[in-house]
Write a protein that holds these residues in place. Structure first.
Motif, PDB file in Angstrom:
ATOM      1  N   GLU A   1      11.308  -9.018  -1.422  1.00  0.00           N
ATOM      2  CA  GLU A   1      11.995  -9.351  -0.161  1.00  0.00           C
ATOM      3  C   GLU A   1      12.472  -8.067   0.507  1.00  0.00           C
ATOM      4  OE1 GLU A   1      15.369 -11.892  -0.722  1.00  0.00           O
ATOM      5  OE2 GLU A   1      16.034 -11.571   1.337  1.00  0.00           O
ATOM      6  N   MET A   2      12.951  -7.118  -0.338  1.00  0.00           N
ATOM      7  CA  MET A   2      13.388  -5.808   0.200  1.00  0.00           C
ATOM      8  C   MET A   2      12.194  -5.101   0.822  1.00  0.00           C
ATOM      9  SD  MET A   2      12.790  -2.491  -0.671  1.00  0.00           S
ATOM     10  CE  MET A   2      12.181  -2.706  -2.316  1.00  0.00           C
TER      11      MET A   2
ATOM     12  N   SER B   1       9.405  -2.078   4.368  1.00  0.00           N
ATOM     13  CA  SER B   1       8.177  -1.323   4.094  1.00  0.00           C
ATOM     14  C   SER B   1       7.551  -0.697   5.332  1.00  0.00           C
ATOM     15  CB  SER B   1       7.128  -2.245   3.458  1.00  0.00           C
ATOM     16  OG  SER B   1       5.933  -1.514   3.289  1.00  0.00           O
ATOM     17  N   ARG B   2       7.037   0.496   5.150  1.00  0.00           N
ATOM     18  CA  ARG B   2       6.302   1.171   6.231  1.00  0.00           C
ATOM     19  C   ARG B   2       4.997   0.414   6.521  1.00  0.00           C
ATOM     20  NH1 ARG B   2       6.272   7.548   5.075  1.00  0.00           N
ATOM     21  NH2 ARG B   2       4.907   6.927   3.365  1.00  0.00           N
ATOM     22  N   ASP B   3       4.555  -0.405   5.556  1.00  0.00           N
ATOM     23  CA  ASP B   3       3.344  -1.209   5.801  1.00  0.00           C
ATOM     24  C   ASP B   3       3.553  -2.185   6.950  1.00  0.00           C
ATOM     25  OD1 ASP B   3       2.435  -1.526   2.274  1.00  0.00           O
ATOM     26  OD2 ASP B   3       1.836  -0.064   3.797  1.00  0.00           O
TER      27      ASP B   3
ATOM     28  N   ASP C   1       0.835  -1.217   0.000  1.00  0.00           N
ATOM     29  CA  ASP C   1       0.000   0.000   0.000  1.00  0.00           C
ATOM     30  C   ASP C   1       0.860   1.253   0.000  1.00  0.00           C
ATOM     31  OD1 ASP C   1      -1.144   2.220   2.129  1.00  0.00           O
ATOM     32  OD2 ASP C   1      -2.676   1.499   0.741  1.00  0.00           O
ATOM     33  N   ASP C   2       1.968   1.233   0.748  1.00  0.00           N
ATOM     34  CA  ASP C   2       2.734   2.441   1.051  1.00  0.00           C
ATOM     35  C   ASP C   2       3.415   3.055  -0.172  1.00  0.00           C
ATOM     36  OD1 ASP C   2       4.304   4.410   2.322  1.00  0.00           O
ATOM     37  OD2 ASP C   2       5.911   2.969   2.599  1.00  0.00           O
ATOM     38  N   ILE C   3       3.222   4.377  -0.355  1.00  0.00           N
ATOM     39  CA  ILE C   3       3.800   5.063  -1.520  1.00  0.00           C
ATOM     40  C   ILE C   3       5.332   5.036  -1.482  1.00  0.00           C
ATOM     41  CG2 ILE C   3       1.889   6.619  -2.075  1.00  0.00           C
ATOM     42  CD1 ILE C   3       3.155   8.739  -0.283  1.00  0.00           C
ATOM     43  N   SER C   4       5.881   5.045  -0.267  1.00  0.00           N
ATOM     44  CA  SER C   4       7.352   5.038  -0.172  1.00  0.00           C
ATOM     45  C   SER C   4       7.892   3.677  -0.596  1.00  0.00           C
ATOM     46  CB  SER C   4       7.760   5.340   1.282  1.00  0.00           C
ATOM     47  OG  SER C   4       9.135   5.520   1.391  1.00  0.00           O
ATOM     48  N   THR C   5       7.181   2.628  -0.203  1.00  0.00           N
ATOM     49  CA  THR C   5       7.594   1.264  -0.550  1.00  0.00           C
ATOM     50  C   THR C   5       7.449   1.018  -2.046  1.00  0.00           C
ATOM     51  OG1 THR C   5       6.761   0.570   1.609  1.00  0.00           O
ATOM     52  CG2 THR C   5       7.262  -1.184   0.021  1.00  0.00           C
ATOM     53  N   LEU C   6       6.351   1.511  -2.626  1.00  0.00           N
ATOM     54  CA  LEU C   6       6.148   1.329  -4.070  1.00  0.00           C
ATOM     55  C   LEU C   6       7.269   2.001  -4.846  1.00  0.00           C
ATOM     56  CD1 LEU C   6       2.276   1.839  -4.206  1.00  0.00           C
ATOM     57  CD2 LEU C   6       3.541  -0.294  -4.666  1.00  0.00           C
TER      58      LEU C   6
ATOM     59  N   VAL D   1      12.674   1.277  -7.559  1.00  0.00           N
ATOM     60  CA  VAL D   1      14.117   1.564  -7.540  1.00  0.00           C
ATOM     61  C   VAL D   1      14.896   0.251  -7.580  1.00  0.00           C
ATOM     62  CG1 VAL D   1      15.986   2.412  -6.038  1.00  0.00           C
ATOM     63  CG2 VAL D   1      13.944   3.815  -6.370  1.00  0.00           C
ATOM     64  N   ALA D   2      14.407  -0.750  -6.852  1.00  0.00           N
ATOM     65  CA  ALA D   2      15.082  -2.065  -6.834  1.00  0.00           C
ATOM     66  C   ALA D   2      15.032  -2.712  -8.218  1.00  0.00           C
ATOM     67  CB  ALA D   2      14.422  -2.960  -5.790  1.00  0.00           C
ATOM     68  N   LEU D   3      13.855  -2.648  -8.867  1.00  0.00           N
ATOM     69  CA  LEU D   3      13.732  -3.221 -10.215  1.00  0.00           C
ATOM     70  C   LEU D   3      14.640  -2.474 -11.177  1.00  0.00           C
ATOM     71  CD1 LEU D   3       9.879  -3.803 -10.608  1.00  0.00           C
ATOM     72  CD2 LEU D   3      11.628  -5.434  -9.832  1.00  0.00           C
TER      73      LEU D   3
END
Ligand code: TEU
Ligand code: CA
Length: 561
Positions: free
Chosen positions: A410-411, A416-418, A387-392, A397-399
């Motif tokens: 996994e990262m 995640s803030r979730d 859900d979290d915009i920071s995690t998305l 960035v990882a991809l």
């Protein structure tokens, strides 16, 4: 240090959307919080910081405020808020709200008026700059949520506005005294309602280094980490000092700043006796091992010795200059037991050990909702669960860095803030007792084993251990030592041992053996009394009680002569 009313307290952070839903709409709310005040009181909580509940489009889960003088109907009414403050006061508890004034929502009337008339009064409430098609942006700073910090001003393709967070969070122009006065007016308005004070959001960002300029790009996106600019920005103290003088001090408000980058020489100004804030959070452990490339390249968890170095670094830095606020997690961070304990060491005993280590440091302990029962991180199985915009952003960035979807997930599960925003786990019933409706965010599947109901009557539970920690901190015999006593690292070089003395009216030794093997430890003086133990027995190796054979993951507090 001048003694303050809040020094000997215990604080708790509520993320209201996930705490307790009273009306079955799947969203936590104020009546739900009121229904849990006795639970918090029994835990030993005195001060409650509640993440934002103001009117908001929830683009950043309420950290994007569209009306500072309101309560969002999803959380309840202003009457509910006034009742919460009153019910807390009846229990000798204090409510802190979240002061989010580096930015507001793009749906706030100020921003709407700025869009209508960028050159008018409200245009100067924000950072709006001309930028002709094809020209470079005013600067190449990267938003905390990814991408440039500039966005076209709606309806004005030749103008841009600044947002260091999400584009729906336009930065307020703190250089404008009218903006500052509006902030101080709002603070006073809420203090008049009986608040104990505020947690101060993202406040290090309010002073920008102007005029806008580029910094060396630190990723392929050609942008630069905004911290590079913040390092050079001068004069934030003028704003913070004015806010303290005009808004907080007249009410003796308790304020705790979200300050990530205070320099050693600034500590006194920030949290000294006449500091800008009453306290600020210790983020040394939060920031440790973070990579400028992104979460995918950061340390998923710390070793005991790395965590030890973080907490002692802060304890030495702060000393007796002020009172730091100690945490192991919050609504922006992974669950502490999954970040400060190696996966192979995670168990009931080590969860209690971690609780004791941070809770008895010098400073005000904050417990984040669910931490008291040892809630753990989520395991994401698909991007759709995020859900979290920071995690998305970090997932992408990882991809972009060439990580597989599995590695990126996994990262996300690690950072995640979730992880901190899944619903509070009250019992093993439907939706963990959080709601009778459909929870806005999935419940962690481990709620059937990790929940309040399963622990509240178990003397050996993590929850009971937190209650014992709070009781020890308030014990009249040891309170002065635990609140004001010096924190002196002990056997700091000993691997996987986190040990320190709290020296004041009494001498208390805290010993934590964060490893799967036993460890024999010599004490600096004979043990007078065992005050707390996360296991059943303490094994002194001789009758002089000057050496202990610590069992795996054992945590003990002993009074020494
Ligand atoms: O966070 C401020 C902050 O520094 C963020 O960069 C935070 O570290 C990041 O969200 C971690 O992924 C505060 C609030 O705590 C956060 O919830 C808000 O999203 C942010 O400000 C904007 O208000
Ligand atoms: Ca609700």
């Amino acid at each position: 240090m001048k003694k303050q009313w809040w020094h000997d307290k215990v604080a708790y952070q509520i993320y209201p959307k996930s705490f307790c839903d009273s009306n079955g709409d799947g969203i936590g709310d104020i009546p739900g919080i009121i229904s849990k005040l006795d639970y918090l009181k029994e835990l030993g909580v005195d001060i409650v910081w509640i993440s934002p509940m103001y009117k908001s489009p929830l683009a950043d889960q309420g950290y994007d405020i569209s009306d500072y003088y309101s309560i969002d109907p999803r959380f309840g009414t202003m009457e509910d808020m006034e009742r919460l403050i009153m019910e807390a006061k009846r229990r000798d508890m204090y409510i802190l709200m979240d002061l989010v004034v580096n930015h507001c929502s793009d749906e706030h009337e100020w921003f709407q008026k700025a869009v209508q008339d960028p050159d008018g009064k409200y245009g100067n409430f924000f950072y709006i700059r001309d930028r002709k098609e094809g020209e470079p942006l005013p600067c190449n700073w990267r938003s905390y949520f990814g991408g440039p910090v500039w966005e076209p001003l709606p309806g004005h393709p030749d103008k841009q506005y600044l947002h260091v967070f999400h584009k729906k969070q336009p930065d307020l122009n703190w250089e404008n005294p009218e903006v500052r006065e509006e902030v101080y007016k709002n603070i006073r308005w809420w203090m008049e309602k009986g608040l104990g004070g505020f947690r101060i959001d993202a406040i290090i960002n309010i002073k920008k280094k102007l005029p806008f300029s580029d910094y060396p790009a630190d990723r392929d996106d050609g942008l630069s980490y905004i911290g590079n600019m913040l390092e050079e920005a001068q004069g934030i103290g003028d704003f913070l000092g004015e806010m303290q003088e005009k808004a907080f001090r007249p009410y003796q408000a308790f304020t705790v700043g979200e300050v990530f980058n205070a320099k050693e020489e600034e500590i006194k100004n920030f949290i000294g006796d006449d500091g800008y804030f009453s306290s600020m959070f210790d983020f040394a452990g939060t920031c440790y091992g973070k990579s400028g490339k992104g979460w995918y390249d950061s340390r998923k968890y710390l070793t005991p010795d790395e965590y030890k170095s973080c907490i002692f670094q802060t304890q030495r830095k702060i000393g007796d200059m002020g009172m730091i606020s100690n945490i192991i997690e919050n609504h922006d961070e992974p669950r502490g037991v999954c970040h400060y304990i190696r996966p192979e060491d995670l168990c009931e005993a080590s969860k209690k050990l971690l609780a004791g280590v941070y809770f008895l440091l010098k400073g005000l302990p904050f417990i984040y909702q669910g931490q008291e029962i040892g809630m753990e991180n989520m395991k994401f199985t698909s991007r759709d669960e995020i859900d979290d915009i920071s995690t998305l952003d970090e997932y992408q960035v990882a991809l972009d860095a060439g990580k597989s979807e599995e590695e990126a997930l996994e990262m996300a599960s690690a950072f995640s803030r979730d992880n901190a925003r899944t619903p509070m786990q009250w019992d093993a019933g439907e939706n963990a007792g959080f709601t009778t409706g459909t929870p806005w965010l999935h419940v962690n599947p481990n709620y059937t084993s990790i929940n309040v109901a399963a622990q509240k009557d178990d003397e050996d539970s993590v929850l009971s251990f937190y209650k014992k920690l709070a009781r020890l901190r308030k014990n009249p015999v040891y309170k002065d030592t635990l609140v004001y006593g010096e924190c002196i690292p002990y056997l700091e070089e000993e691997e996987n041992l986190i040990a320190y003395e709290r020296a004041g009216e009494k001498r208390l030794l805290i010993l934590a053996n964060l490893q799967k093997d036993s460890k024999t430890v010599a004490l600096p003086a004979p043990a007078e009394e065992v005050l707390l133990n996360n296991l059943k027995i303490v094994n002194f190796t001789d009758e002089t009680r000057q050496e202990i054979a610590l069992a795996p993951y054992q945590f003990v507090v002993v009074e020494i002569l």
